[in-house]
Design a protein around this motif. Structure first.
Motif, PDB file in Angstrom:
ATOM      1  N   THR A  58      -3.112   2.431   6.518  1.00 45.41           N
ATOM      2  CA  THR A  58      -4.111   2.478   5.445  1.00 45.41           C
ATOM      3  C   THR A  58      -3.562   3.236   4.248  1.00 45.41           C
ATOM      4  N   GLU A 116      -3.531   3.277  -0.539  1.00 41.88           N
ATOM      5  CA  GLU A 116      -3.987   2.698  -1.794  1.00 41.88           C
ATOM      6  C   GLU A 116      -3.283   1.366  -2.025  1.00 41.88           C
ATOM      7  N   ILE A 117      -4.043   0.377  -2.464  1.00 33.83           N
ATOM      8  CA  ILE A 117      -3.511  -0.966  -2.664  1.00 33.83           C
ATOM      9  C   ILE A 117      -2.846  -1.060  -4.027  1.00 33.83           C
ATOM     10  N   HIS A 137      -5.466  -2.019   4.221  1.00 34.78           N
ATOM     11  CA  HIS A 137      -4.291  -2.137   5.086  1.00 34.78           C
ATOM     12  C   HIS A 137      -4.016  -3.609   5.363  1.00 34.78           C
ATOM     13  N   VAL A 161       0.841  -1.192   0.000  1.00 36.86           N
ATOM     14  CA  VAL A 161       0.000   0.000   0.000  1.00 36.86           C
ATOM     15  C   VAL A 161       0.880   1.247   0.000  1.00 36.86           C
TER      16      VAL A 161
END
Length: 898
Positions: free
Chosen positions: A730, A732-733, A768, A709
Motif C-alpha cells: 500500500t 501513494e499512487i 495497491h 506506488v
C-alpha cells in the motif's frame, strides 16, 4: 528599546548601524541610524558560509519582525543564508528623521545602507507592501548584485481605469489621514486585524512596540501620503520607473500571495505576472495581506532558493512553475512535432466530409425534445466566425477567458473558438458552489468573462475579473447594469465573412490551453493547467482506451466530458438536467437524450446513476429501446459499487459498463469493466489472487499510462522515492502519462510537491496492486487514520460497512492526535437518521462487526441524516469535515450537523 522576549525573535539578530545619507532630503554628510535584524554574525560564529543574502524590506506599518521566520530558517546549518531585514527610516526601531521621505528617497536610502554594509552578490530581495516596491527599485539599481526577487502582497502599478483600494482611499482622506495614521494607532490596529487567523496577543504587541506614541508614527502617515493615487502625484514617476523596469528584469522571481487582501487584490498579482511572466507563483488560499503571518512562507522561500539561489539570467531554470500563460502561437516556420493533432483537428474534416450535414452537438429541453443543435458544418463555421470576432474584440494568444456557460451548443462553440486563437480557457463549473466558484474565478484573473445572464449578474455582485461578454444580445440598459461590452452573437456576426477565421500561425503544442478546476472535495478547488499537447493526448487516450471514434454518439451527463465530444468526432447531446447537481439526471431525461441522437455512449457520474435507477419507472417503451442501443457507459468521479452497476446493466442491457479512475489532473488513469470488477471480487473472495481486496478495484493503466506506488509509512505519509508495483504494497499512487497536467496554476509549492519524483504525478490517493496487475484504491492520503502503530486506509472498511442493508453510505475518520488516533465510523442509514449523533447500540454493533471483518477496529460509530458530499459529484464524502465533527461529538459537544 528592542525587547528580547517576542515570539520567534532572537536578540542576537538585532543591531544598529550609522549610514551616511546621500538623499536629497538630507543635508550633506548627514548620518542616519538604521536598525536591522541580521543573522550574519550568528552564521560566522558557527563557521557557516552563507549561500547568499536575503535583503528583506517590510512595508507599512510593520517592521523587520515580519521576516523573523526567514531569519530563523536562514540560520539553519542545512541551508545557511544571511538574512538582513531592515527597519526603514522613520519605521520600526530606526531613526525618526523628521523629513518626508518619498519613494525615490527610500530606494536611495536602501542603497546607502547596503553600501555601508558592503553587501554584494548574490543578493535575493524580499519585499512586502511598500517594501516590495522599494526592494524592486533597489534591485533595478543594483543588477550586478541581484540574483533573484521574492515578493509578497505588493503592487507596482495602479490601473488607470480603477480607483485605489477603498481602505487606502479612506486613509488618505484629509479628514481621516492624520488622526488615523499618526495621532492614533488605528492604522496599525486595522492592518493587524487583516491577519487570518488572528494574530496572537504577544505578536500583536511586538508589532505595536516600535510605534507607541504619536511621535513614533510620522513615518506611518508619510508612507500613506506617498501613495501615488494618480499621475500627478510626486512619487508617480518613481513608481512608474520601477513598474516599467520590471519588464527587463530577467532574474528568477517568486511571488507568495494572500488573496484575501482588501488592499492588494489578485488584480495586482496579475499585473506583476504580466511584468515578470517567468515568475513562480503560489497563492495561499485563505491568506490575506499579512501572508508572512498567515502562512509558513519560509519553507517555500528556501525550497525555491534551493532551485534558483545564486542563478540569474534569462536561462534560469523555471520549468517547474511557469504557470501563468505565455505565447500561444509561433511563427509559421516553427512547425509542431510530427503526429501532433490539435484538439479540434477532426472538426474541419467532418465539416467538409460526407457527414457535414449531420448533427454534431445538441441540447435537450425539459419536455424531452431537442431544443438546439448544430451540424458539423454549422459548428465549424460558428467556431471560425466567433474566433474572428473574438480576435477583433481583443482576445489574443495567452489571453485568459473564463467560460461561465452551461454545457451545450454555446459552450462548445465558445471553447473551441478560444483554443483555436491560442487563448487559455478557464473552466470553473457551477458545481463548485458559489463560494468555491468565486474563489476559483478570482484566482484565475481572467482577461475576459463570457457568461450567461445569471453568471454576469454574479460577476457584478462578487467582483469577478475580466471584460464581460454575454452569450446573447442584451438590452442596452441590462448591458450597462452588468458591465457587458458585447455578446457572442454580436461577435459571431462581426466575424462572419471575414476570411476563414483560421489562425495564420502554427499553434505551439506546449502553450497553455486550458485551466480546469478540481472539485474542491479535499480543500479549495485547484486550477489545473493543460497545454494543447496534453489536451490532445487526453483526447487520444480516451479514444484508444474506450474505442470512441468518429461517428460515436455521446450523451454527456457530466459537464467536463461534454467538451471532449467534438474533439473525438462524436455527436454530443446534453440531457435536460441541472449540470451543477449530477443527481438531477433522471432516467427519462437520459432516455430522451439517447433517443434524440441514437446514442452509443453515455457518461454519467455515480450520483447521476443512482437517481437514474430511482426514477426508471418513468421511462417509456421508446425510451427503453433507446437505452438498449447504448454500447458503452462510462462513470467516474467517485467509486461505483458493483451492485449499483449490476442494476444499471439491466437498464442498459447491451452496454459495456466501465468505471475509469482518474482526476482533474489526469483523466483517465486506469479502467475496468463490470465483468472485470465481478471477476476481481470473486478472486478476492476465493483468495486466488494475492493482494486482491481492501479497496475499490479500478483496473489496469489506460493506453499510454504508467502507474506505481510509493510505500506508506506508519505515520500515514509516503516519504520515500522507491516506486513499487509489487502486489499487496500500500502506498501513494503515482502516474506518468502524456495527458498528465502541466502544472497547478499559481500554486508553485503544490506543483513542486506533486512532481517531487521527476516524471511522475503524485495523486494524493492511496492504493495497491494485486498479483494480476490491477490497482485497488484505498482512499486519500489525507484521510489515512494514524492509529497506534499502524496506518488505516478508509475504503476497505467503508465498503464492508456499506454491505449492511441498513447503511447507505459509510465514512471512516480519525479522531485524536496523529499516531494515536481512534477509528470512527460515520454512517448514513436507511432510512435516514432523524438527527446526527451516536448510533444506536444495535447499529453500532453491526457496523463494528462489519469493519472488523475488513481488519479495522472501530472505536465509535456515529450516524448522520446525510453524509457531507462535494457539490460537483454529489458523491465524494468530506472525511476531514467528519473528523472535526466527530471529535466535537465524542468530546461531549452538541452534535449539530457535520
Amino acid at each position: 528599546m528592542v525587547a528580547t522576549n517576542w515570539p520567534g525573535f532572537d536578540p542576537e539578530w538585532s543591531r544598529t548601524i550609522g549610514v551616511r545619507s546621500t538623499s536629497a532630503v538630507d543635508a550633506p554628510g548627514t548620518v542616519r541610524r538604521w536598525h536591522l535584524l541580521d543573522n550574519g554574525a550568528q552564521l560566522s560564529r558557527h563557521g557557516l558560509a552563507p549561500a547568499g543574502t536575503l535583503l528583506c524590506v517590510h512595508g507599512n506599518p510593520t517592521w523587520s519582525y515580519l521576516w523573523r521566520t526567514l531569519l530563523a530558517a536562514g540560520s539553519d546549518p542545512a541551508h545557511p543564508w544571511r538574512v538582513v531585514a531592515v527597519d526603514q527610516l522613520d519605521m520600526g526601531y530606526s531613526e525618526r528623521t523628521g523629513t518626508f521621505r518619498r519613494l525615490a528617497d527610500r530606494i536611495n536610502d536602501l542603497g546607502d545602507l547596503t553600501d555601508a554594509l558592503g553587501l554584494d552578490g548574490p543578493v535575493v530581495t524580499v519585499g512586502h507592501d511598500w517594501g516590495g516596491v522599494i526592494s524592486l527599485g533597489w534591485a533595478l539599481a543594483h543588477p550586478q548584485h541581484v540574483t533573484g526577487v521574492v515578493l509578497t502582497n505588493t503592487a507596482v502599478h495602479q490601473p488607470s481605469d480603477s480607483a485605489i483600494p477603498p481602505a487606502l482611499r479612506l486613509a488618505l482622506h484629509p479628514a481621516v489621514h492624520r488622526w488615523g495614521t499618526t495621532t492614533s494607532d488605528a492604522f496599525l490596529r486595522v492592518t493587524h486585524s487583516l491577519a487570518n487567523p488572528p494574530l496572537p496577543a504577544d505578536i500583536r504587541k511586538a508589532y505595536m512596540a516600535p510605534y507607541r506614541g504619536a511621535r513614533r508614527r510620522p513615518g506611518v502617515g508619510n508612507f500613506v501620503a506617498d501613495i501615488p493615487a494618480d499621475a500627478s502625484h510626486p512619487s508617480f514617476p518613481a513608481l512608474n520607473r520601477v513598474a516599467e523596469g520590471l519588464r527587463g528584469l530577467k532574474v528568477p522571481a517568486l511571488m507568495l500571495w494572500g488573496p484575501r487582501d482588501p488592499i492588494f487584490s489578485d488584480r495586482y498579482l496579475k499585473d506583476l505576472i504580466s511584468r515578470l511572466p517567468h515568475a513562480d507563483v503560489h497563492r495561499f488560499e485563505g491568506a490575506g495581506h499579512l501572508v508572512a503571518e498567515d502562512r509558513n512562507i519560509a519553507t517555500p522561500v528556501f525550497q525555491w532558493l534551493a532551485v534558483h539561489g545564486g542563478v540569474s539570467g534569462s536561462d534560469s531554470p523555471t520549468a517547474e512553475a511557469t504557470t501563468t500563460g505565455g505565447p500561444g502561437l509561433k511563427d509559421a516556420a516553427e512547425r509542431e512535432p510530427a503526429g501532433f493533432r490539435p484538439l479540434w483537428d477532426l472538426l474541419g474534416e467532418l465539416a467538409a466530409g460526407p457527414a457535414k450535414g449531420d448533427t454534431a452537438v445538441a441540447e435537450m429541453a425539459p419536455e424531452g425534445r431537442v431544443s438546439r443543435s448544430l451540424s458539423w458544418q454549422q459548428l465549424d463555421r460558428n467556431i471560425l466566425d466567433l474566433a474572428a470576432g473574438l480576435r477583433e474584440a481583443g482576445v489574443r494568444s495567452g489571453s485568459r477567458v473564463s467560460l461561465m456557460v452551461p454545457p451545450g451548443v454555446d459552450l462548445t462553440v465558445a471553447l473551441y473558438a478560444c483554443v483555436r486563437l491560442g487563448a487559455v480557457v478557464v473552466v470553473a463549473d457551477a458545481g463548485l458552489g458559489t463560494r468555491g466558484l468565486s474563489r476559483a474565478v478570482k484566482g484565475a484573473t481572467a482577461d475576459f468573462l463570457i457568461g450567461i445572464d445569471k453568471a454576469l449578474a454574479a460577476a457584478s455582485v462578487l467582483g469577478w475579473p475580466g471584460r464581460r461578454i454575454s452569450v446573447r444580445d442584451l438590452p442596452a440598459a441590462r448591458r450597462r447594469v452588468l458591465g457587458v461590452e458585447t455578446s457572442l452573437t454580436a461577435l459571431a456576426r462581426r466575424g462572419a465573412g471575414r476570411g476563414s477565421g483560421r489562425p495564420t500561425h502554427t499553434l505551439d503544442p506546449t502553450a497553455p490551453a486550458a485551466i480546469l478546476f478540481t472539485s474542491g472535495s479535499t480543500g479549495p478547488a485547484k486550477g489545473v493547467l493543460y497545454t494543447h499537447r496534453q489536451l490532445a493526448a487526453m483526447r487520444d487516450t480516451v479514444a484508444e482506451t474506450f474505442g470512441i471514434r468518429s461517428g460515436a454518439r455521446l450523451v454527456a451527463g457530466f459537464a467536463p466530458f461534454a467538451l471532449l465530444g467534438p474533439a473525438l468526432g462524436a455527436v454530443s447531446v446534453t440531457p435536460a438536467m441541472d449540470v451543477t447537481a449530477p443527481r438531477t439526471l433522471t432516467a427519462r431525461a437520459l432516455a430522451d437524450a439517447a433517443a434524440a441522437i441514437h446514442a452509443t455512449v453515455v457518461f454519467a457520474s455515480p450520483a447521476a446513476l443512482r437517481n437514474v435507477l430511482a426514477t426508471r419507472a418513468a421511462v417509456s417503451g421508446a425510451g427503453h429501446k433507446a437505452l438498449e442501443g447504448v454500447e458503452l457507459l462510462l462513470s467516474a468521479g467517485a467509486p461505483v459499487p458493483e451492485p449499483l452497476l449490476a442494476e444499471v446493466q439491466r437498464l442498459l442491457p447491451r452496454a459495456s459498463l466501465h468505471t475509469p479512475y482518474g482526476m482533474t489532473e489526469v483523466l483517465p488513469v486506469t479502467d475496468i469493466s463490470l465483468e472485470q470488477i465481478q471477476a476481481a471480487y470473486a478472486e478476492t473472495a476465493a483468495g486466488t489472487v494475492a493482494g486482491a481486496g481492501n479497496g475499490v478495484c479500478v483496473g489496469r493503466p489506460v493506453h499510454g499510462a504508467r502507474v506505481a506506488v510509493v510505500p506508506l509509512a506508519t505515520d500515514g505519509t509516503a516519504p520515500g522515492s522507491h516506486l513499487v508495483t509489487e502486489a499487496g504494497v500500500t502506498g501513494e499512487i503515482l502516474v506518468s502519462a502524456a495527458h498528465v497536467k502541466e502544472a497547478y496554476d499559481r500554486l508553485w509549492l503544490t506543483q513542486r510537491e506533486s512532481i517531487s519524483l521527476p516524471g511522475w504525478h503524485r495523486t494524493g490517493d492511496v492504493g495497491h496492486f494485486d498479483a494480476a496487475g490491477r490497482l485497488w484504491v484505498e482512499g486519500r492520503l489525507a484521510h489515512v487514520v494514524t492509529a497506534p502503530g499502524a496506518a488505516v486506509t478508509p475504503v476497505g472498511a467503508e465498503q464492508a460497512i456499506e454491505r449492511l442493508d441498513c447503511v447507505r453510505l459509510a465514512a471512516i475518520a480519525g479522531v485524536g492526535p496523529a499516531g494515536t488516533q481512534a477509528v470512527v465510523a460515520v454512517v448514513e442509514t436507511v432510512p435516514p437518521a432523524r438527527k446526527a449523533g451516536p448510533a444506536a447500540p444495535q447499529l453500532a454493533g453491526r457496523v463494528r462487526g462489519a469493519a472488523l471483518e475488513a481488519g479495522v477496529n472501530v472505536s465509535a460509530v456515529l450516524a448522520v441524516p446525510a453524509q457531507p458530499t462535494d457539490i460537483r459529484h454529489n458523491a465524494k464524502i468530506d472525511r476531514t469535515r467528519l473528523s472535526r465533527w466527530a471529535s466535537r461529538v465524542l468530546a461531549g459537544g452538541r452534535p449539530g450537523e457535520p
